[in-house]
Scaffold this motif. Structure first.
Motif, PDB file in Angstrom:
ATOM      1  N   THR A 133     -24.221   6.552   1.103  1.00 28.73           N
ATOM      2  CA  THR A 133     -22.941   5.866   1.244  1.00 28.73           C
ATOM      3  C   THR A 133     -21.941   6.316   0.178  1.00 28.73           C
ATOM      4  O   THR A 133     -22.316   6.741  -0.914  1.00 28.73           O
ATOM      5  CB  THR A 133     -23.144   4.335   1.146  1.00 28.73           C
ATOM      6  OG1 THR A 133     -21.874   3.686   1.333  1.00 28.73           O
ATOM      7  CG2 THR A 133     -23.698   3.934  -0.216  1.00 28.73           C
ATOM      8  N   THR A 134     -20.661   6.185   0.496  1.00 28.57           N
ATOM      9  CA  THR A 134     -19.601   6.419  -0.490  1.00 28.57           C
ATOM     10  C   THR A 134     -19.200   5.117  -1.187  1.00 28.57           C
ATOM     11  O   THR A 134     -18.215   5.104  -1.937  1.00 28.57           O
ATOM     12  CB  THR A 134     -18.357   7.030   0.175  1.00 28.57           C
ATOM     13  OG1 THR A 134     -17.882   6.136   1.199  1.00 28.57           O
ATOM     14  CG2 THR A 134     -18.666   8.389   0.777  1.00 28.57           C
ATOM     15  N   VAL A 186     -15.894   0.068  -0.619  1.00 28.75           N
ATOM     16  CA  VAL A 186     -17.133  -0.177   0.125  1.00 28.75           C
ATOM     17  C   VAL A 186     -16.995   0.472   1.488  1.00 28.75           C
ATOM     18  O   VAL A 186     -16.039   0.205   2.229  1.00 28.75           O
ATOM     19  CB  VAL A 186     -17.423  -1.685   0.257  1.00 28.75           C
ATOM     20  CG1 VAL A 186     -18.632  -1.924   1.163  1.00 28.75           C
ATOM     21  CG2 VAL A 186     -17.664  -2.300  -1.119  1.00 28.75           C
ATOM     22  N   GLN A 187     -17.944   1.338   1.837  1.00 25.28           N
ATOM     23  CA  GLN A 187     -17.813   2.158   3.046  1.00 25.28           C
ATOM     24  C   GLN A 187     -18.007   1.361   4.331  1.00 25.28           C
ATOM     25  O   GLN A 187     -17.177   1.413   5.235  1.00 25.28           O
ATOM     26  CB  GLN A 187     -18.823   3.308   3.003  1.00 25.28           C
ATOM     27  CG  GLN A 187     -18.819   4.177   4.266  1.00 25.28           C
ATOM     28  CD  GLN A 187     -19.846   5.288   4.221  1.00 25.28           C
ATOM     29  OE1 GLN A 187     -19.920   6.024   3.242  1.00 25.28           O
ATOM     30  NE2 GLN A 187     -20.648   5.418   5.279  1.00 25.28           N
ATOM     31  N   GLU A 188     -19.115   0.653   4.448  1.00 20.92           N
ATOM     32  CA  GLU A 188     -19.462  -0.031   5.680  1.00 20.92           C
ATOM     33  C   GLU A 188     -19.262  -1.537   5.537  1.00 20.92           C
ATOM     34  O   GLU A 188     -19.436  -2.099   4.451  1.00 20.92           O
ATOM     35  CB  GLU A 188     -20.929   0.233   6.055  1.00 20.92           C
ATOM     36  CG  GLU A 188     -21.287   1.705   6.197  1.00 20.92           C
ATOM     37  CD  GLU A 188     -20.611   2.361   7.384  1.00 20.92           C
ATOM     38  OE1 GLU A 188     -20.284   1.630   8.354  1.00 20.92           O
ATOM     39  OE2 GLU A 188     -20.407   3.583   7.353  1.00 20.92           O
ATOM     40  N   ARG A 195     -21.821   8.779  -2.773  1.00 25.21           N
ATOM     41  CA  ARG A 195     -21.968  10.150  -2.288  1.00 25.21           C
ATOM     42  C   ARG A 195     -21.002  11.106  -2.986  1.00 25.21           C
ATOM     43  O   ARG A 195     -19.812  10.809  -3.126  1.00 25.21           O
ATOM     44  CB  ARG A 195     -21.744  10.213  -0.770  1.00 25.21           C
ATOM     45  CG  ARG A 195     -22.036  11.596  -0.195  1.00 25.21           C
ATOM     46  CD  ARG A 195     -22.155  11.577   1.309  1.00 25.21           C
ATOM     47  NE  ARG A 195     -20.851  11.475   1.967  1.00 25.21           N
ATOM     48  CZ  ARG A 195     -20.506  10.531   2.816  1.00 25.21           C
ATOM     49  NH1 ARG A 195     -21.349   9.569   3.095  1.00 25.21           N
ATOM     50  NH2 ARG A 195     -19.323  10.524   3.369  1.00 25.21           N
ATOM     51  N   SER A 196     -21.530  12.221  -3.417  1.00 26.44           N
ATOM     52  CA  SER A 196     -20.771  13.243  -4.136  1.00 26.44           C
ATOM     53  C   SER A 196     -21.566  14.540  -4.062  1.00 26.44           C
ATOM     54  O   SER A 196     -22.681  14.552  -3.501  1.00 26.44           O
ATOM     55  CB  SER A 196     -20.557  12.818  -5.587  1.00 26.44           C
ATOM     56  OG  SER A 196     -21.777  12.892  -6.311  1.00 26.44           O
ATOM     57  N   PRO A 197     -21.071  15.635  -4.617  1.00 30.59           N
ATOM     58  CA  PRO A 197     -21.860  16.886  -4.596  1.00 30.59           C
ATOM     59  C   PRO A 197     -23.249  16.736  -5.225  1.00 30.59           C
ATOM     60  O   PRO A 197     -24.169  17.455  -4.828  1.00 30.59           O
ATOM     61  CB  PRO A 197     -20.981  17.856  -5.395  1.00 30.59           C
ATOM     62  CG  PRO A 197     -19.588  17.374  -5.155  1.00 30.59           C
ATOM     63  CD  PRO A 197     -19.692  15.883  -5.105  1.00 30.59           C
ATOM     64  N   ILE A 198     -23.406  15.828  -6.196  1.00 30.71           N
ATOM     65  CA  ILE A 198     -24.735  15.647  -6.817  1.00 30.71           C
ATOM     66  C   ILE A 198     -25.479  14.455  -6.215  1.00 30.71           C
ATOM     67  O   ILE A 198     -26.607  14.160  -6.587  1.00 30.71           O
ATOM     68  CB  ILE A 198     -24.621  15.469  -8.347  1.00 30.71           C
ATOM     69  CG1 ILE A 198     -23.818  14.213  -8.689  1.00 30.71           C
ATOM     70  CG2 ILE A 198     -24.022  16.707  -8.975  1.00 30.71           C
ATOM     71  CD1 ILE A 198     -23.831  13.879 -10.179  1.00 30.71           C
ATOM     72  N   GLN A 246     -26.944   4.442   4.531  1.00 29.41           N
ATOM     73  CA  GLN A 246     -27.210   5.852   4.868  1.00 29.41           C
ATOM     74  C   GLN A 246     -26.714   6.205   6.271  1.00 29.41           C
ATOM     75  O   GLN A 246     -27.430   6.822   7.062  1.00 29.41           O
ATOM     76  CB  GLN A 246     -28.695   6.163   4.730  1.00 29.41           C
ATOM     77  CG  GLN A 246     -29.212   6.041   3.300  1.00 29.41           C
ATOM     78  CD  GLN A 246     -30.655   6.456   3.158  1.00 29.41           C
ATOM     79  OE1 GLN A 246     -31.477   6.173   4.018  1.00 29.41           O
ATOM     80  NE2 GLN A 246     -30.968   7.151   2.071  1.00 29.41           N
ATOM     81  N   ARG A 247     -25.499   5.812   6.564  1.00 33.41           N
ATOM     82  CA  ARG A 247     -24.917   6.127   7.875  1.00 33.41           C
ATOM     83  C   ARG A 247     -24.862   7.634   8.091  1.00 33.41           C
ATOM     84  O   ARG A 247     -24.405   8.372   7.224  1.00 33.41           O
ATOM     85  CB  ARG A 247     -23.502   5.524   7.955  1.00 33.41           C
ATOM     86  CG  ARG A 247     -22.784   5.733   9.286  1.00 33.41           C
ATOM     87  CD  ARG A 247     -23.533   5.084  10.441  1.00 33.41           C
ATOM     88  NE  ARG A 247     -23.672   3.647  10.246  1.00 33.41           N
ATOM     89  CZ  ARG A 247     -22.786   2.743  10.667  1.00 33.41           C
ATOM     90  NH1 ARG A 247     -21.677   3.157  11.276  1.00 33.41           N
ATOM     91  NH2 ARG A 247     -23.007   1.464  10.493  1.00 33.41           N
TER      92      ARG A 247
END
Length: 412
Positions: free
Chosen positions: A343-344, A195-197, A407-410, A337-338
């Motif tokens: 987000t990752t 979890v990113q944030e 989040r990724s290339p796609i 959406q930081r």
């Protein structure tokens, strides 16, 4: 009055020095400090009141290796009975009725290869005695870090899945509606997603929801596993439940609001679960079974084949007091959406559904109790997948794989 002759320069220097000192002296020394002290005292008093409300007197206390403190609280003094509708409620230790046809069995569609049954870290240091229930203690630092002391543990976001492309919510879920429902079942795969944030979460859960004639969701019963730093102050995967009776205007997680009556002394809501599933290896899952007692009308929650955790009294609800109008299973993340980027935060295992057994996360043994009070597999269901390039879902007859990396290339 003018300064004496010859002393004008000295007077001007004195004025400048006074002004300089005024701007350099900390504001706390000219009155602001007193205001902060009053504010701090008010907040501390508010925190102490909340802690007293949330933390009931313990008959035994267990320190968990993961840092949690588990209080063994007299079952008759649990938080549920702070609810005005439950002041004179008599605890029921067992359901008045039980669906006889319900059987726990492995699905042939998903490779389980499960490790030993799910446990909780605090079990290593003790168990709660009979006549008590385990409650994860709320600490002062939990409230200090919370965005709102009064709303600690309450639902921050409306989390009923829908087809809108919501900038905050991301879903990969399966929903059945169009019947009358008296319960549901699901094996939920347990992972520990990144979890990113701190104010984002990643969860896997079920929703039993009841809506009025206008289709507005009013009542829900929910449960599953989640990673949510803002509430739990760590990134462990934890067992949770949630309920609301007014479209998320109130209600909260676990036992942080009065309502759910816990009867089991072995598992604590909000406590961490272990073991996690291994990518390409052993898989862990928890079976969640919710059913409506047709004698007293309460909604009972059972975990696995022998943990009857307790119930939501029917008096808590309006529409859901009778039945549910939809059943949903799946994953949800919050995407803040930081920096303008997705987000990752991962959903499930963090891998897409196409990777399949032992790699993608799964729900299996999906069942509903329908209008004939028959336990059956899902029918006429549909997917709600908000951004399939970020998280997706592939379904079978009574199971599905879901998840993704964020989040990724796609998924920019």
């Amino acid at each position: 009055m003018a300064p004496p002759c010859g002393s004008g320069r000295r007077w001007m220097r004195a004025v400048k020095l006074t002004l300089l000192l005024f701007f350099l002296v900390p504001m706390s020394s000219v009155g602001i400090r007193n205001t902060n002290t009053i504010f701090d005292k008010k907040k501390k008093l508010e925190i102490q009141r909340q802690l007293k409300r949330l933390n009931k007197p313990a008959l035994k206390t267990i320190k968990s290796p993961d840092g949690d403190i588990i209080d063994c609280v007299d079952i008759k003094k649990q938080p549920a009975f702070d609810h005005p509708l439950l002041k004179n409620h008599t605890i029921q230790m067992r359901p008045g009725s039980y669906p006889e046809e319900f059987l726990f069995k492995e699905s042939n569609n998903v490779s389980s290869n499960s490790k030993p049954k799910i446990t909780q870290s605090w079990h290593l240091n003790g168990r709660c005695p009979e006549g008590t229930i385990p409650i994860r203690r709320t600490k002062e630092e939990d409230l200090l870090r919370a965005s709102s002391v009064a709303n600690y543990g309450r639902q921050k976001y409306n989390s009923i899945p829908n087809d809108d492309n919501n900038a905050i919510h991301e879903y990969a879920t399966l929903i059945e509606e169009g019947d009358t429902y008296y319960g549901m079942n699901a094996d939920i795969n347990v992972w520990n997603p990144h979890v990113q944030e701190q104010n984002e979460f990643s969860l896997a859960q079920f929703w039993l929801a009841a809506a009025d004639n206008n289709g507005v969701n009013r009542d829900t019963i929910e449960g599953g596993v989640m990673v949510y730093h803002e509430m739990n102050q760590d990134y462990r995967t934890r067992l949770f439940t949630f309920w609301t009776n007014n479209g998320y205007q109130s209600g909260c997680y676990n036992l942080l609001c009065p309502g759910f009556v816990q009867t089991d002394n072995r598992l604590a809501f909000g406590a961490s679960l272990e073991p996690y599933s291994d990518y390409g290896g052993d898989q862990s899952s928890v079976n969640f079974f919710v059913f409506k007692d047709n004698v007293d009308g309460h909604w009972w929650l059972q975990l696995g084949d022998n943990f009857i955790m307790g119930y939501w009294p029917s008096s808590l609800f309006s529409i859901l007091a009778n039945s549910a109008t939809s059943v949903t299973w799946g994953g949800e993340v919050i995407n803040e959406q930081r920096g303008g980027q997705h987000t990752t935060t991962q959903m499930g295992s963090g891998h897409f559904a196409e990777e399949g057994p032992k790699r993608a996360s799964f729900f299996q043994n999906l069942k509903v109790i329908d209008h004939e009070v028959v336990l059956r597999g899902p029918r006429d269901n549909r997917r709600i997948v908000t951004h399939p390039n970020c998280y997706n879902l592939l379904k079978g007859d009574d199971f599905f794989y879901y998840g993704g990396p964020g989040r990724s290339p796609i998924c920019p």
